[in-house]
Design a protein around this motif. Sequence first.
Motif, short mmCIF file in Angstrom:
data_model
loop_
_atom_site.label_atom_id
_atom_site.label_comp_id
_atom_site.label_asym_id
_atom_site.label_seq_id
_atom_site.Cartn_x
_atom_site.Cartn_y
_atom_site.Cartn_z
N GLN A 81 8.10 -14.18 -8.06
CA GLN A 81 6.99 -13.92 -8.97
C GLN A 81 7.47 -13.29 -10.28
OE1 GLN A 81 3.64 -14.51 -8.37
NE2 GLN A 81 4.11 -15.46 -6.42
N GLY A 82 8.78 -13.02 -10.38
CA GLY A 82 9.31 -12.37 -11.58
C GLY A 82 9.00 -10.88 -11.62
N LEU A 83 8.79 -10.29 -10.43
CA LEU A 83 8.44 -8.88 -10.36
C LEU A 83 9.59 -8.07 -9.78
CD1 LEU A 83 4.89 -9.41 -8.85
CD2 LEU A 83 5.43 -8.87 -11.23
N ARG A 84 9.61 -6.79 -10.13
CA ARG A 84 10.63 -5.89 -9.58
C ARG A 84 10.09 -5.19 -8.34
NH1 ARG A 84 13.37 -2.52 -14.27
NH2 ARG A 84 13.69 -1.30 -12.41
N ALA A 85 11.00 -4.74 -7.50
CA ALA A 85 10.62 -4.03 -6.27
C ALA A 85 10.37 -2.56 -6.57
CB ALA A 85 11.69 -4.21 -5.20
N ASP A 86 9.42 -2.31 -7.46
CA ASP A 86 9.04 -0.94 -7.81
C ASP A 86 7.51 -0.86 -7.76
OD1 ASP A 86 8.30 -2.36 -10.08
OD2 ASP A 86 9.69 -1.33 -11.42
N ALA A 87 6.96 0.31 -8.05
CA ALA A 87 5.51 0.48 -7.95
C ALA A 87 4.75 -0.53 -8.82
CB ALA A 87 5.11 1.91 -8.28
N PRO A 88 5.09 -0.70 -10.11
CA PRO A 88 4.34 -1.69 -10.90
C PRO A 88 4.45 -3.11 -10.34
CG PRO A 88 5.55 -0.22 -12.35
CD PRO A 88 6.02 0.07 -10.95
N GLY A 89 5.63 -3.46 -9.83
CA GLY A 89 5.81 -4.79 -9.25
C GLY A 89 4.95 -4.99 -8.02
N TYR A 90 4.97 -4.00 -7.12
CA TYR A 90 4.15 -4.11 -5.92
C TYR A 90 2.66 -4.06 -6.24
CZ TYR A 90 7.85 -4.28 -2.45
OH TYR A 90 8.90 -4.69 -1.67
N CYS A 91 2.28 -3.29 -7.25
CA CYS A 91 0.86 -3.26 -7.67
C CYS A 91 0.43 -4.64 -8.17
CB CYS A 91 0.63 -2.20 -8.73
SG CYS A 91 0.72 -0.51 -8.13
N ARG A 136 0.82 -1.22 0.00
CA ARG A 136 0.00 0.00 0.00
C ARG A 136 0.85 1.26 0.00
NH1 ARG A 136 -0.23 3.81 4.37
NH2 ARG A 136 0.66 2.76 6.15
N ARG A 137 2.04 1.20 0.56
CA ARG A 137 2.93 2.37 0.54
C ARG A 137 3.59 2.58 -0.82
NH1 ARG A 137 4.54 4.56 5.55
NH2 ARG A 137 3.71 3.40 7.33
N THR A 138 3.77 1.49 -1.57
CA THR A 138 4.49 1.56 -2.84
C THR A 138 3.57 1.68 -4.04
OG1 THR A 138 6.20 0.16 -1.81
CG2 THR A 138 6.32 0.44 -4.19
N CYS A 139 2.42 1.05 -3.98
CA CYS A 139 1.49 1.05 -5.11
C CYS A 139 0.43 2.13 -4.92
CB CYS A 139 0.82 -0.32 -5.23
SG CYS A 139 -0.41 -0.37 -6.55
N PRO A 140 0.37 3.08 -5.83
CA PRO A 140 -0.59 4.18 -5.67
C PRO A 140 -2.05 3.80 -5.89
CG PRO A 140 0.59 4.41 -7.74
CD PRO A 140 1.21 3.25 -7.02
N THR A 141 -2.31 2.61 -6.43
CA THR A 141 -3.70 2.22 -6.71
C THR A 141 -4.24 1.19 -5.72
OG1 THR A 141 -3.00 0.52 -8.27
CG2 THR A 141 -3.45 2.74 -9.17
N ILE A 142 -3.48 0.89 -4.69
CA ILE A 142 -3.92 -0.07 -3.67
C ILE A 142 -3.80 0.62 -2.32
CG2 ILE A 142 -3.39 -2.24 -2.50
CD1 ILE A 142 -2.58 -3.39 -5.19
N SER A 143 -4.84 0.46 -1.51
CA SER A 143 -4.83 1.06 -0.18
C SER A 143 -5.12 0.00 0.87
CB SER A 143 -5.82 2.21 -0.10
OG SER A 143 -7.12 1.77 -0.40
#
Length: 130
Positions: free
Chosen positions: A98-108, A40-47
Amino acid sequence: MMIAAVICGLSAPVSAKPSLRDIPVIDEGLFAVALADRIRRTCPTISARFFRAYAYLNDLRKTAEARGYSRAEVEAHLESDAEKDRLRARAARLLEAQGLRADAPGYCALGRQQIEAGTDAGRLLREDRQ
């Protein structure tokens, strides 16, 4: 005499208790809270579902206290920089797996996966509708 000692509950030294990290229900629960918070702190579309998260964390505290940990011990564990770092590293490994990066799109993406799967972390989150 021995029965009296058992009834009185002669306490073992504090160091005899396992670390809260070694109690799976506590550690997994704290990881879920930490992961949801990071998402929630990293992804702007999830709270966060703050009331649900507060109740979940309170239940974890009660579980620890029921196992003989004092409120001060629980708080010290929650505030421990080493524990926070350990949980962050675990979240990073989950992203990588999961093959994701530790950035906003990854956390989203991870947040959406957690919400859709109904994981403990996912139940503490909600996707904001635009």
